[in-house]
Design an enzyme around this catalytic site. Structure first.
Site, mmCIF file in Angstrom:
data_model
loop_
_atom_site.group_PDB
_atom_site.id
_atom_site.type_symbol
_atom_site.label_atom_id
_atom_site.label_comp_id
_atom_site.label_asym_id
_atom_site.label_seq_id
_atom_site.Cartn_x
_atom_site.Cartn_y
_atom_site.Cartn_z
ATOM 1 N N SER A 123 0.792 -1.221 0.000
ATOM 2 C CA SER A 123 0.000 0.000 0.000
ATOM 3 C C SER A 123 0.835 1.288 0.000
ATOM 4 O O SER A 123 1.683 1.487 -0.856
ATOM 5 C CB SER A 123 -0.944 -0.076 1.205
ATOM 6 O OG SER A 123 -1.820 0.994 1.235
ATOM 7 N N ASP A 140 -6.110 2.337 -3.183
ATOM 8 C CA ASP A 140 -7.371 2.188 -2.442
ATOM 9 C C ASP A 140 -7.629 3.361 -1.496
ATOM 10 O O ASP A 140 -8.631 3.356 -0.781
ATOM 11 C CB ASP A 140 -7.468 0.838 -1.715
ATOM 12 C CG ASP A 140 -6.399 0.643 -0.662
ATOM 13 O OD1 ASP A 140 -5.531 1.543 -0.501
ATOM 14 O OD2 ASP A 140 -6.410 -0.407 0.007
ATOM 15 N N GLU A 157 -12.467 6.196 6.263
ATOM 16 C CA GLU A 157 -11.487 6.555 7.275
ATOM 17 C C GLU A 157 -10.951 7.931 6.887
ATOM 18 O O GLU A 157 -10.908 8.274 5.702
ATOM 19 C CB GLU A 157 -10.345 5.542 7.301
ATOM 20 C CG GLU A 157 -10.775 4.190 7.829
ATOM 21 C CD GLU A 157 -9.596 3.247 8.033
ATOM 22 O OE1 GLU A 157 -9.275 2.968 9.189
ATOM 23 O OE2 GLU A 157 -9.005 2.803 7.038
ATOM 24 N N ASN A 160 -8.099 8.812 6.597
ATOM 25 C CA ASN A 160 -6.959 8.661 5.684
ATOM 26 C C ASN A 160 -7.358 8.471 4.226
ATOM 27 O O ASN A 160 -6.512 8.306 3.359
ATOM 28 C CB ASN A 160 -6.051 7.516 6.152
ATOM 29 C CG ASN A 160 -6.764 6.158 6.133
ATOM 30 O OD1 ASN A 160 -7.701 5.936 5.361
ATOM 31 N ND2 ASN A 160 -6.323 5.242 6.982
ATOM 32 N N PRO A 216 -2.600 1.266 19.964
ATOM 33 C CA PRO A 216 -1.463 0.586 19.341
ATOM 34 C C PRO A 216 -1.711 0.471 17.846
ATOM 35 O O PRO A 216 -2.842 0.193 17.426
ATOM 36 C CB PRO A 216 -1.485 -0.803 19.995
ATOM 37 C CG PRO A 216 -2.905 -1.022 20.405
ATOM 38 C CD PRO A 216 -3.485 0.333 20.696
ATOM 39 N N SER A 217 -0.676 0.676 17.046
ATOM 40 C CA SER A 217 -0.820 0.516 15.603
ATOM 41 C C SER A 217 -1.064 -0.951 15.275
ATOM 42 O O SER A 217 -0.579 -1.848 15.964
ATOM 43 C CB SER A 217 0.466 0.982 14.924
ATOM 44 O OG SER A 217 0.581 0.400 13.655
ATOM 45 N N GLY A 218 -1.812 -1.197 14.223
ATOM 46 C CA GLY A 218 -1.994 -2.577 13.763
ATOM 47 C C GLY A 218 -0.995 -2.929 12.672
ATOM 48 O O GLY A 218 -0.988 -4.056 12.175
ATOM 49 N N THR A 219 -0.168 -1.985 12.268
ATOM 50 C CA THR A 219 0.747 -2.253 11.151
ATOM 51 C C THR A 219 2.216 -1.971 11.460
ATOM 52 O O THR A 219 3.084 -2.319 10.679
ATOM 53 C CB THR A 219 0.359 -1.400 9.923
ATOM 54 O OG1 THR A 219 0.500 -0.019 10.279
ATOM 55 C CG2 THR A 219 -1.065 -1.651 9.459
ATOM 56 N N ARG A 254 0.061 5.074 18.435
ATOM 57 C CA ARG A 254 -0.266 6.348 17.794
ATOM 58 C C ARG A 254 -1.060 7.212 18.773
ATOM 59 O O ARG A 254 -1.887 6.699 19.539
ATOM 60 C CB ARG A 254 -1.098 6.124 16.536
ATOM 61 C CG ARG A 254 -0.369 5.316 15.497
ATOM 62 C CD ARG A 254 -0.992 5.451 14.134
ATOM 63 N NE ARG A 254 -0.574 4.377 13.249
ATOM 64 C CZ ARG A 254 0.610 4.317 12.640
ATOM 65 N NH1 ARG A 254 1.501 5.276 12.811
ATOM 66 N NH2 ARG A 254 0.926 3.306 11.865
HETATM 67 C C1 16G Z 1 -4.285 -0.446 7.217
HETATM 68 C C2 16G Z 1 -5.771 -0.492 7.009
HETATM 69 C C3 16G Z 1 -6.356 0.894 7.143
HETATM 70 C C4 16G Z 1 -5.985 1.478 8.491
HETATM 71 C C5 16G Z 1 -4.501 1.408 8.731
HETATM 72 C C6 16G Z 1 -4.205 1.741 10.168
HETATM 73 C C7 16G Z 1 -7.000 -1.933 5.513
HETATM 74 C C8 16G Z 1 -7.181 -2.391 4.104
HETATM 75 N N1 16G Z 1 -6.081 -1.004 5.691
HETATM 76 O O1 16G Z 1 -3.671 0.321 6.235
HETATM 77 O O2 16G Z 1 -7.740 0.781 7.031
HETATM 78 O O3 16G Z 1 -6.394 2.808 8.585
HETATM 79 O O4 16G Z 1 -4.040 0.083 8.495
HETATM 80 O O5 16G Z 1 -2.861 1.546 10.443
HETATM 81 O O6 16G Z 1 -7.663 -2.399 6.419
HETATM 82 P P1 16G Z 1 -2.324 1.562 11.923
HETATM 83 O O7 16G Z 1 -3.039 0.478 12.689
HETATM 84 O O8 16G Z 1 -0.862 1.335 11.782
HETATM 85 O O9 16G Z 1 -2.637 2.913 12.473
HETATM 86 MG MG MG Z 2 -3.660 1.269 0.195
#
Ligand code: 16G
Ligand code: MG
Length: 547
Positions: free
Chosen positions: A68, A286, A376, A378, A502-505, A510
């Site tokens: 992404s 997206d 969202e 974003n 907590p961030s999910g990625t 945050r």
């Molecule tokens: C991912 C998610 C997005 C969310 C972001 C939050 C999908 C397809 N994408 O990019 O929706 O806003 O994670 O990231 O679900 P974070 O948890 O690191 O803040």
């Molecule tokens: Mg994307």
């Protein structure tokens, strides 16, 4: 009873060993990390996608290889369910356990476990459709995925390089072919035809050209094709389309750059003129952010919240004009990141729900409305029309020509808007339709409400798992002391609102803060960062201003 093809699995798995000491997690947006360590994960996703397809009696499962808006060196992978939606949550655990099996023999144990627990009939066929974005690591990762599919004997359909939303579209098309829910032709041309035909029905006269920042990603390729279909009505002027130049993907451009810096991408300085509007896609197309320069050359940003406000009020009016406001409930779904002003604006007009971050949460909540608008902040979002709403629109007898027009427009919108997932190109066409119908300039759109000043910061922590949230991530259950300090601080600021999640990625937490005045927000965000550092932060990374 058919059994797992162990010889093939073992042989091919040994070619894709798991890197030692690395733990993978199927997070908010699938697996995502540095591209060059993902080989074993892709192989195993191939195995899992095959099992998932068998579970659905051979329905096609999608796999998208993308990271992404992340830097070019990252990559990732996510699975797409038969209706073109995100993978069901209960299977995320299987994905994680497969990815983390230390050896081939442990991997086989995990596979056996999944087959037993998920009650998978291995004699069923499996079909998997996959694609990747333009990242340099993508081609090799697709080969790893294909080894996984081959090991399981799955039928493979490689869609090459395409956007995430097109992949979702294709999965839904393949699985609905020949049914009454048929979604479209299951090829890219079908996607462009569907969108452009609906767009042509909805647009009366051409608007001024639109400047589009394609983030140097796959959206550039798709936008060029879309331009060929809609160019007679809306001309897209494409920038940041260097999909084969190393190092430029999402670099100083794209939707995430615009949202996080609240600035125009430097590459558009001198390109976007006062009075003009533009938009940015992210690396897999997206997410969408709009922006403009006013006549005084001031930059204005129109994010997912502004899109939700624009689009939902338009749909509410169409439903009224159709005489169906008793039968059709339009609702909006947001997350805690939605600007407080947007929520206040929307709540006066429609039911609004707040859910945790991540498309799957928003999507499912939006399904509860007749027409569910979700975005969202974003820029990721879409509008879902429930099956019964579509039936009603198709069968209702209008009593006046005005009602008939409104119904036709609602049906055209349901074709224009990607029903599977947020789609920057489809959302862009939607925004253009509403701007044209309302005769709005970007400045007028922006004046629907005024954003409260806000600030998003991140803090690196050794263990983000210690942060547990509730109330759609707006409050912390743990650590309790941190929430108590947040409450005490927020009270001191006029219009203050803040949360920590907590961030999910990424391995960070945050912090989001908003307040009536800009300097106060900056101060609040900085003091909150100090609080998180006091309790959990990695002290070696603590910025000086938080000491
Ligand atoms: C991912 C998610 C997005 C969310 C972001 C939050 C999908 C397809 N994408 O990019 O929706 O806003 O994670 O990231 O679900 P974070 O948890 O690191 O803040
Ligand atoms: Mg994307």
């Amino acid at each position: 009873m058919a059994s797992l093809p162990l010889d093939a699995i073992v042989h091919l798995s040994d070619l894709h060993p798991k890197p030692e000491g690395k733990t993978f997690g199927y997070g908010t947006a699938g697996f995502r990390t540095t591209g060059n360590i993902l080989g074993s994960v892709l192989f195993r996703v191939g195995l899992l996608a095959s099992l998932r397809s068998k579970k659905f009696d051979g329905k096609t499962i999608g796999v998208m290889v993308t990271a992404s808006h992340n830097p070019e060196g990252d990559n990732g992978v996510k699975l797409v369910d038969p209706r073109g939606e995100m993978l069901e949550t209960s299977w995320e655990t299987y994905a994680t356990s497969l990815a983390n099996a230390a050896t081939t023999s442990k991997l086989v144990d995990e596979l056996r476990h999944i087959v037993a627990v998920a009650k998978i009939d291995l004699s069923k066929p499996s079909r998997v459709l996959y694609a990747r974005d333009t990242r340099p690591s993508g081609a090799a990762l697709v080969q790893c995925l294909e080894d996984g599919l081959r090991a399981m004997g799955a039928q493979r359909r490689n869609e090459g390089v395409t956007t995430t939303p097109i992949l979702h579209y294709l999965v839904r098309c393949v699985n609905t072919k020949g049914t009454r829910d048929e979604y479209g032709d299951d090829n890219e041309e079908g996607y462009y035809d569907k969108l452009s035909n609906a767009f042509k029905k909805l647009m009366a006269k051409p608007p001024p050209p639109l400047i589009m920042d394609c983030a140097n990603g796959v959206g550039a390729i798709a936008a060029q094709k879309l331009n060929e279909h809609i160019g007679s009505i809306l001309q897209l002027k494409l920038y940041n389309i260097a999909t084969t130049t190393a190092g430029v993907l999402n670099n100083g451009c794209g939707a995430d750059y615009v949202k996080t810096t609240q600035r125009l991408p430097p590459s558009l300085h001198g390109v976007l003129k006062p009075g003009e509007r533009g938009c940015s896609l992210d690396g897999d197309a997206d997410r969408l952010m709009y922006f403009y320069l006013d006549e005084e050359n001031n930059f204005g940003m129109l994010d997912g919240d502004k899109i939700a406000a624009l689009v939902s009020s338009f749909i509410v009016d169409l439903v009224k004009n159709a005489g169906l406001d008793k039968q059709i409930e339009v609702g909006v779904v947001q997350t805690a990141y939605a600007n407080g002003s947007s929520t206040r604006y929307l709540e006066k007009r429609v039911p609004v729900r707040c859910v945790p971050t991540g498309v799957k949460h928003l999507h499912h909540a939006a399904e509860h409305f007749s027409i569910g608008v979700y975005f969202e902040a974003n820029g990721h979002g879409t509008v879902l029309f429930s099956p019964s709403t579509l039936d009603l629109l198709r069968t209702h007898e209008p009593s006046t020509p005005a009602q008939e027009t409104a119904i036709k427009q609602l049906l055209a919108l349901s074709e224009l808007i990607n029903q599977t997932v947020g789609d920057a190109l489809s959302d862009m066409l939607l925004v253009e339709v509403v701007l044209a119908h309302r005769a709005f300039t970007a400045v007028e759109w922006d004046s629907l409400y005024t954003d409260l000043p806000n600030r998003l910061v991140k803090v690196v922590v050794p263990s983000r798992q210690k942060f547990i949230t509730t109330d759609a991530e707006r409050r912390l259950v743990e650590p309790k002391e941190v929430q108590a300090r947040i409450d005490a601080l927020v009270r001191k600021y006029d219009g203050g609102r803040a949360f920590v999640r907590p961030s999910g990625t990424e391995d960070v937490v945050r912090i989001y803060a908003e307040a009536t005045l800009r300097p106060q927000v900056d101060e609040l965000a900085s003091r909150l960062s100090g609080v998180v550092y006091d309790f959990e932060g990695d002290q070696s990374k603590r910025p000086k201003e938080y000491l």
